[in-house]
Design a protein around this motif. Structure first.
Motif, PDB file in Angstrom:
ATOM      1  N   ARG A 119     -11.348   1.811   7.616  1.00 33.03           N
ATOM      2  CA  ARG A 119     -11.168   0.352   7.638  1.00 33.03           C
ATOM      3  C   ARG A 119     -10.823  -0.149   9.034  1.00 33.03           C
TER       4      ARG A 119
ATOM      5  N   THR B 190     -13.597  12.269   7.540  1.00 38.49           N
ATOM      6  CA  THR B 190     -14.023  12.838   6.262  1.00 38.49           C
ATOM      7  C   THR B 190     -14.481  14.281   6.433  1.00 38.49           C
TER       8      THR B 190
ATOM      9  N   ALA C 222     -13.161   7.360  -0.676  1.00 38.62           N
ATOM     10  CA  ALA C 222     -12.131   6.580   0.021  1.00 38.62           C
ATOM     11  C   ALA C 222     -12.617   6.148   1.403  1.00 38.62           C
ATOM     12  N   SER C 223     -13.254   7.068   2.122  1.00 35.29           N
ATOM     13  CA  SER C 223     -13.756   6.728   3.450  1.00 35.29           C
ATOM     14  C   SER C 223     -14.868   5.696   3.388  1.00 35.29           C
TER      15      SER C 223
ATOM     16  N   GLN D 122      -6.424  10.006   0.357  1.00 36.39           N
ATOM     17  CA  GLN D 122      -7.306   8.900  -0.020  1.00 36.39           C
ATOM     18  C   GLN D 122      -6.941   7.622   0.730  1.00 36.39           C
ATOM     19  N   PHE D 123      -5.647   7.319   0.784  1.00 33.54           N
ATOM     20  CA  PHE D 123      -5.200   6.138   1.524  1.00 33.54           C
ATOM     21  C   PHE D 123      -5.445   6.312   3.021  1.00 33.54           C
TER      22      PHE D 123
ATOM     23  N   THR E  55       0.828  -1.209   0.000  1.00 31.16           N
ATOM     24  CA  THR E  55       0.000   0.000   0.000  1.00 31.16           C
ATOM     25  C   THR E  55       0.861   1.257   0.000  1.00 31.16           C
TER      26      THR E  55
ATOM     27  N   TYR F 199      -9.208   5.920   3.844  1.00 35.41           N
ATOM     28  CA  TYR F 199      -9.555   4.502   3.750  1.00 35.41           C
ATOM     29  C   TYR F 199      -9.078   3.751   4.995  1.00 35.41           C
ATOM     30  N   SER F 200      -7.863   4.054   5.448  1.00 37.09           N
ATOM     31  CA  SER F 200      -7.308   3.365   6.611  1.00 37.09           C
ATOM     32  C   SER F 200      -8.089   3.678   7.876  1.00 37.09           C
TER      33      SER F 200
ATOM     34  N   VAL G  83     -15.352   3.366   1.111  1.00 35.41           N
ATOM     35  CA  VAL G  83     -14.784   2.050   0.812  1.00 35.41           C
ATOM     36  C   VAL G  83     -14.143   1.448   2.065  1.00 35.41           C
ATOM     37  N   GLY G  84     -13.448   2.275   2.846  1.00 33.53           N
ATOM     38  CA  GLY G  84     -12.843   1.787   4.077  1.00 33.53           C
ATOM     39  C   GLY G  84     -13.877   1.311   5.081  1.00 33.53           C
TER      40      GLY G  84
ATOM     41  N   GLY H 287     -14.458   7.136  10.609  1.00 35.44           N
ATOM     42  CA  GLY H 287     -14.360   7.463   9.192  1.00 35.44           C
ATOM     43  C   GLY H 287     -15.139   8.712   8.824  1.00 35.44           C
TER      44      GLY H 287
END
Length: 382
Positions: A109, A120, A158-159, A101-102, A35, A105-106, A161-162, A116
């Motif tokens: 997740r 955001t 991104a958030s 973005q990463f 990643t 997501y982290s 999806v996480g 999250g």
């Protein structure tokens, strides 16, 4: 001429690559490294622009700064907020939106929905301030709609999806715990079943011992042995009472059948669509009731599993009493499964079957070999 050495080298390279992939595929640390490298690869595309836009950064220094920011992703499982703060720094200093973005997501997740959403909102507020302040890279779009259509969706997607991955992890963990609970429950049920069988078989023998002792005490009333027979009868009665007190969950269930019930079990399986070839050693009838119950239980569970996974295939059942052990072998062909839903199975039946065998000092193995499934249980004859 050199085809064979080349083929051998190619085979070795493929095998080595496969082993390396299997070793790293399930490693969380490997995923974190990949990643971080993926994020650095995407951000490296902006190196010329960063060096040109900020006079304090040249190419090598910009690369070091981006690498330092991406390295925070190595800690994204334990400290995802560190990557988030580094991403906000990159937005304010370099107007770089890749790392955020990463980071979002982290956070989603590994910290869940609430974290999250908060991350955001914080990102959108911070990015809006940076967007409105002078210094946003040219060409500058002054309309709020452009901001909402570009910067906001990056973070929200991104958030989201996480958070979805976080929920998927929760569902997977819940499913695993339910399966584990089902196995533990099955093992406990099997232990209770063994206890009931002990009560039924041993209790019957204690009852016979008590009655026989009382008869002998009456017959020897005028002899010196009368008192001894009376004490023996009292001891048997007390043992029976203790057995009743220990096994409090006996209920009304009858004891597990012995090897005499195997032909009826095979017949029932045949009527259900899975024919059985039963080979039963006559010496198996001399086993103790508890061992016969274990033999019956193993065959019963194997026939149930075969009906689930190989319905219609012939099942080979062999019970051989040879030497100091009894060997139960059940095998069936595994058909090529057609597309469709697989049978529901948590493995609890196999766990309870193994528990029954272990309680009598035996072993049980279940293996797939050449398109067939084989279960072998070995019990001491006693």
């Amino acid at each position: 001429m050199h085809v064979k050495p080349v083929a051998s080298a190619l085979h070795w390279a493929v095998a080595t690559g496969r082993r390396f992939a299997e070793c790293w595929a399930g490693s969380p640390r490997a995923l974190d490294v990949l990643t971080a490298l993926g994020c650095l690869g995407l951000m490296s595309l902006d190196l010329p622009g960063l060096a040109a836009a900020d006079n304090s950064l040249n190419g090598p220094l910009a690369a070091c700064v981006l690498a330092a920011g991406c390295s925070t992703l190595l800690l994204r499982r334990r400290m995802p907020w560190l990557s988030f703060l580094a991403a906000l720094l990159f937005i304010g200093w370099l107007h770089e939106l890749t790392l955020i973005q990463f980071a979002l997501y982290s956070v989603g997740r590994y910290r869940g929905r609430r974290a999250g959403i908060l991350a955001t909102l914080a990102y959108v507020a911070f990015a809006l301030v940076m967007f409105l302040l002078p210094g946003w890279p040219e060409p500058r779009v002054e309309t709020l709609s452009a901001f909402l259509s570009l910067v906001v969706p990056i973070g929200v997607l991104a958030s989201a999806v996480g958070i979805a991955a976080y929920r998927h992890d929760l569902v997977a963990e819940l499913t695993a715990r339910r399966a584990e609970s089902a196995v533990l429950h099955a093992v406990q049920e099997e232990r209770t079943s063994v206890a009931r069988d002990v009560h039924d078989f041993v209790g019957r023998e204690l009852t016979l011992l008590t009655v026989r002792s009382e008869v002998l005490s009456v017959r020897s009333r005028r002899t010196a042995y009368a008192k001894d027979f009376e004490e023996l009868a009292d001891t048997a009665r007390r043992a029976h009472l203790v057995l009743n007190d220990i096994i409090v969950q006996r209920g009304e269930r009858a004891a597990t059948p012995g090897v005499d019930g195997l032909p009826a079990l095979a017949e029932e399986s045949g009527r259900a669509g899975s024919p059985v070839r039963l080979v039963l050693d006559p010496d198996a009838h001399a086993l103790s009731p508890l061992r016969q119950a274990a033999v019956y239980r193993v065959v019963q569970e194997c026939l149930t599993n075969a009906a689930k996974h190989a319905r219609g295939e012939t099942i080979e059942v062999s019970v051989a009493a040879d030497g100091p052990h009894v060997r139960i072998a059940v095998s069936n062909v595994l058909p090529d499964r057609t597309p469709g839903r697989a049978p529901v199975s948590a493995g609890s039946g196999t766990a309870s079957m193994a528990e029954r065998v272990r309680s009598l000092g035996g072993t049980l193995t279940a293996t797939r070999t050449d398109g067939s499934y084989l279960v072998v249980a070995t019990l001491p004859r006693g």
